[in-house]
Motif scaffolding. Structure first.
Motif, short mmCIF file in Angstrom:
data_model
loop_
_atom_site.label_atom_id
_atom_site.label_comp_id
_atom_site.label_asym_id
_atom_site.label_seq_id
_atom_site.Cartn_x
_atom_site.Cartn_y
_atom_site.Cartn_z
N GLN A 1 -2.73 -14.19 -4.26
CA GLN A 1 -2.85 -14.03 -2.81
C GLN A 1 -3.66 -12.79 -2.47
OE1 GLN A 1 0.38 -12.87 0.33
NE2 GLN A 1 0.60 -15.07 -0.08
N LEU A 2 -3.45 -11.72 -3.22
CA LEU A 2 -4.23 -10.50 -3.02
C LEU A 2 -5.71 -10.76 -3.27
CD1 LEU A 2 -3.92 -7.42 -2.42
CD2 LEU A 2 -3.97 -7.08 -4.90
N ALA A 3 -6.01 -11.53 -4.31
CA ALA A 3 -7.40 -11.86 -4.62
C ALA A 3 -8.02 -12.69 -3.51
CB ALA A 3 -7.47 -12.61 -5.95
N ASP A 4 -7.27 -13.66 -2.97
CA ASP A 4 -7.77 -14.49 -1.88
C ASP A 4 -8.06 -13.66 -0.64
OD1 ASP A 4 -7.56 -16.69 -3.50
OD2 ASP A 4 -5.65 -17.37 -2.67
N LEU A 5 -7.15 -12.74 -0.32
CA LEU A 5 -7.35 -11.89 0.84
C LEU A 5 -8.57 -11.00 0.66
CD1 LEU A 5 -3.66 -10.83 1.53
CD2 LEU A 5 -5.06 -12.35 2.93
N ASP B 1 0.84 -1.20 0.00
CA ASP B 1 0.00 0.00 0.00
C ASP B 1 0.88 1.25 0.00
OD1 ASP B 1 0.93 0.37 2.58
OD2 ASP B 1 -0.94 -0.22 3.56
N ALA B 2 0.26 2.41 0.11
CA ALA B 2 0.99 3.68 0.00
C ALA B 2 1.96 3.90 1.15
CB ALA B 2 0.00 4.84 -0.08
N GLU B 3 1.74 3.21 2.27
CA GLU B 3 2.65 3.33 3.43
C GLU B 3 3.75 2.29 3.40
OE1 GLU B 3 -0.83 3.64 3.92
OE2 GLU B 3 -0.35 5.78 3.73
N GLY B 4 3.77 1.45 2.36
CA GLY B 4 4.79 0.43 2.24
C GLY B 4 4.46 -0.85 2.96
N ARG B 5 3.24 -0.98 3.48
CA ARG B 5 2.84 -2.20 4.17
C ARG B 5 2.51 -3.28 3.15
NH1 ARG B 5 -1.85 0.08 7.96
NH2 ARG B 5 -2.41 0.92 5.91
N VAL B 6 2.99 -4.48 3.42
CA VAL B 6 2.81 -5.59 2.48
C VAL B 6 1.36 -6.08 2.50
CG1 VAL B 6 3.51 -7.95 1.92
CG2 VAL B 6 5.21 -6.30 2.71
N LEU B 7 0.76 -6.15 1.32
CA LEU B 7 -0.58 -6.68 1.17
C LEU B 7 -0.56 -8.14 0.74
CD1 LEU B 7 -2.20 -3.67 -0.72
CD2 LEU B 7 -2.32 -4.16 1.72
N ALA B 8 0.36 -8.48 -0.15
CA ALA B 8 0.44 -9.85 -0.65
C ALA B 8 1.81 -10.05 -1.27
CB ALA B 8 -0.65 -10.11 -1.69
N SER B 9 2.22 -11.32 -1.37
CA SER B 9 3.52 -11.61 -1.96
C SER B 9 3.48 -12.92 -2.73
CB SER B 9 4.62 -11.69 -0.88
OG SER B 9 4.42 -12.82 -0.05
N LEU C 1 -6.78 -4.76 3.62
CA LEU C 1 -7.14 -4.29 2.29
C LEU C 1 -8.24 -3.26 2.43
CD1 LEU C 1 -7.21 -7.65 0.32
CD2 LEU C 1 -5.52 -5.83 0.16
N PRO C 2 -8.28 -2.30 1.53
CA PRO C 2 -9.31 -1.27 1.62
C PRO C 2 -10.69 -1.89 1.54
CG PRO C 2 -7.61 -0.65 0.03
CD PRO C 2 -7.38 -2.07 0.40
N THR C 3 -11.61 -1.41 2.37
CA THR C 3 -12.99 -1.88 2.31
C THR C 3 -13.71 -1.17 1.17
OG1 THR C 3 -13.77 -0.15 3.78
CG2 THR C 3 -12.97 -2.19 4.81
N GLN C 4 -14.87 -1.67 0.84
CA GLN C 4 -15.61 -1.08 -0.25
C GLN C 4 -15.95 0.37 0.07
OE1 GLN C 4 -15.86 -2.83 -2.88
NE2 GLN C 4 -17.05 -1.44 -4.18
N ALA C 5 -16.21 0.66 1.37
CA ALA C 5 -16.54 2.03 1.74
C ALA C 5 -15.35 2.95 1.60
CB ALA C 5 -17.07 2.05 3.18
N GLU C 6 -14.14 2.42 1.90
CA GLU C 6 -12.93 3.24 1.82
C GLU C 6 -12.46 3.42 0.39
OE1 GLU C 6 -10.55 0.75 4.22
OE2 GLU C 6 -10.89 1.87 6.05
N ASP C 7 -12.65 2.40 -0.42
CA ASP C 7 -12.14 2.43 -1.78
C ASP C 7 -13.12 1.71 -2.69
OD1 ASP C 7 -10.79 2.36 -4.12
OD2 ASP C 7 -8.92 1.53 -3.28
N PRO C 8 -13.76 2.43 -3.59
CA PRO C 8 -14.77 1.83 -4.45
C PRO C 8 -14.19 1.00 -5.59
CG PRO C 8 -14.50 4.14 -5.01
CD PRO C 8 -13.64 3.87 -3.81
N SER C 9 -12.89 0.78 -5.60
CA SER C 9 -12.27 0.00 -6.66
C SER C 9 -12.87 -1.39 -6.69
CB SER C 9 -10.75 -0.10 -6.46
OG SER C 9 -10.16 1.16 -6.52
N PRO C 10 -12.96 -2.01 -7.87
CA PRO C 10 -13.53 -3.35 -7.98
C PRO C 10 -12.67 -4.38 -7.27
CG PRO C 10 -12.48 -2.69 -10.04
CD PRO C 10 -12.50 -1.48 -9.17
N ALA C 11 -13.29 -5.52 -6.97
CA ALA C 11 -12.56 -6.60 -6.31
C ALA C 11 -11.44 -7.12 -7.21
CB ALA C 11 -13.51 -7.72 -5.95
N VAL C 12 -10.36 -7.57 -6.56
CA VAL C 12 -9.23 -8.12 -7.28
C VAL C 12 -9.50 -9.59 -7.59
CG1 VAL C 12 -6.76 -8.63 -7.19
CG2 VAL C 12 -7.65 -6.54 -6.13
#
Length: 329
Positions: free
Chosen positions: A62-66, A24-32, A83-94
Motif C-alpha cells: 500500500q505504501l508503494a502504491d501511494l 511517520d515521525a508524528e505517528g500519522r498512518v502512511l499505510a496499513s 508521503l515525503p516528496t522527492q524535494a523533502e526526502d531524497p530517499s528512493p521510491a518504495v
C-alpha cells in the motif's frame, strides 16, 4: 545501497486479525496491512508466520502504491498523511520488491506469555521481517495486552480488561509497576473471552439436550448458525476438523442475542463471563496496590466483549472491582 526509510512499523497481532501500520515521525498512518490471526498458540507457528508476513507485506504494498500515485490519503480516513516528496526526502521510491528501512519496529502479539513463547515469537518476527525485506534499527516485541494497556493509559495508573477472541487483564500503577491476570490461552484459560462464551453456549445446548438443565434458545441459534440439524451433530462438529478457536469465538454473538431475548442460560453465561473478568481485574488491582492509591483511576476495556460486561458484573466478595477502579470503595 540507498534504501527508503520509514520511522515506524507497528504491528498488532491478536487471535482474530493481524494489523501492520507504517507511520511517520508524528505517528500519522502512511499505510496499513491486514491479515488473519498470528497467535501461534491458536493457529500454529507456520500459519502465524505467514499471516504476520502477509500483514507487513500488504502495508508495504500500500505504501508503494501511494508513493507511485502520489496519493496523500492514508489507510485510515482520519489519519491522512502525505508521503515525503522527492524535494523533502531524497530517499528512493518504495516498491514491494525492494528493501525497506524502519527506525523502529514494534510488535504487540498475542500468545507471548512465557519465556518459551518469547523465543518462538521473536523467531516469527525476524522471519517475517526477512520475508518482507524490512530492516529495523530497533525491534520491540511484547504481548499485545502490554501495548494496549500503554495505549489506553498513556503510562498513567490504570487497568485494561481485554476480552476479544481471548482475554487478559493488565494494570500499571504510579510507580510503573505492572501486573497481569489471565491470558493463558484457550485450552486452560481465556475465561470471559469470546471463545469461552462460545464454548459455554455449546455446553449449555448439550446440557439442555441431556435434561441436566432447562431448554435454551441457544440450541436453535447454534444449529442454524452452523447449518446443523441435531445436538448430536453439534457434538460431532465440536470434535471435528471444522472446529476452531475463531469459529467458536464467533458463536458469542448468539449468546448476546439470546440474552437480549430473555434466555436464562445466555444470561448466566454472560454473568459468569463478567465475574471471571472482574476476578482478574481485582487480582491486578490488589497486586499493584491500586485499591490503596489516593487518586481514583479509570478502567479501560478493549475487545468486542469487554465493555458490555460491566452491566452484568456482580459484586465479588462484597466488592465490585469496577467500583474500586472508579474510586467507589
Amino acid at each position: 545501497m540507498n534504501i527508503a526509510t520509514i520511522p515506524l512499523l507497528a504491528v498488532d497481532g491478536g487471535g482474530t486479525k493481524c494489523l501492520a501500520v507504517l507511520a511517520d515521525a508524528e505517528g500519522r498512518v502512511l499505510a496499513s496491512g491486514r491479515a488473519g490471526s498470528c497467535n501461534y498458540q491458536g493457529v500454529g507457528r507456520e500459519a502465524a508466520a505467514l499471516e504476520l508476513t502477509r500483514a507487513i507485506e500488504e502495508a508495504k504494498r500500500q505504501l508503494a502504491d501511494l508513493d507511485i500515485q502520489g496519493n496523500t490519503q492514508s489507510a485510515f480516513d482520519g489519519d491522512a498523511a502525505p508521503l515525503p516528496t522527492q524535494a523533502e526526502d531524497p530517499s528512493p521510491a518504495v516498491t514491494v520488491e525492494s528493501p525497506l528501512h524502519v527506525a523502529c519496529a514494534v510488535f504487540g502479539l498475542a500468545g507471548l506469555d512465557t519465556d518459551y513463547d518469547r523465543q518462538v515469537i521473536e523467531e516469527l518476527v525476524h522471519e517475517a521481517l526477512r520475508n518482507t525485506q524490512v530492516q529495523a534499527d530497533r525491534i520491540i516485541v511484547e504481548n499485545d495486552g502490554v501495548a494496549a494497556l500503554l495505549g489506553a493509559t498513556g503510562g498513567a495508573p490504570g487497568i485494561l480488561v481485554i476480552a476479544g477472541t481471548g482475554s487478559i487483564v493488565y494494570g500499571i500503577n504510579k510507580s510503573g509497576e505492572s501486573a497481569r491476570a489471565g491470558g493463558w490461552g484457550h485450552r486452560v484459560g481465556d475465561e470471559g473471552s469470546g471463545y469461552w462464551i462460545g464454548k459455554q453456549a455449546i455446553i449449555a445446548a448439550l446440557r439442555g439436550y441431556d435434561g441436566r438443565s432447562g431448554a435454551t434458545a441457544l440450541t436453535v441459534k447454534l444449529l442454524h448458525h452452523l447449518k446443523l440439524r441435531t445436538e448430536e451433530e453439534l457434538f460431532n462438529w465440536a470434535y471435528s476438523a471444522a472446529y476452531s478457536v475463531e469459529k467458536t469465538a464467533g458463536l458469542s454473538k448468539l449468546v448476546s442475542e439470546a440474552e437480549q431475548e430473555g434466555d436464562v442460560s445466555a444470561r448466566m453465561i454472560l454473568e459468569a463471563a463478567a465475574d471471571e473478568l472482574f476476578l482478574g481485574a481485582r487480582a491486578v488491582i490488589e497486586r499493584i496496590g491500586l485499591a490503596e492509591a489516593e487518586e481514583p483511576f479509570r478502567p479501560d476495556f478493549a475487545g468486542r466483549r469487554a465493555a458490555e460486561y460491566s452491566a452484568c458484573a456482580k459484586p465479588i466478595g462484597g466488592t465490585n472491582p469496577f467500583h474500586l477502579a472508579s474510586g467507589q470503595r
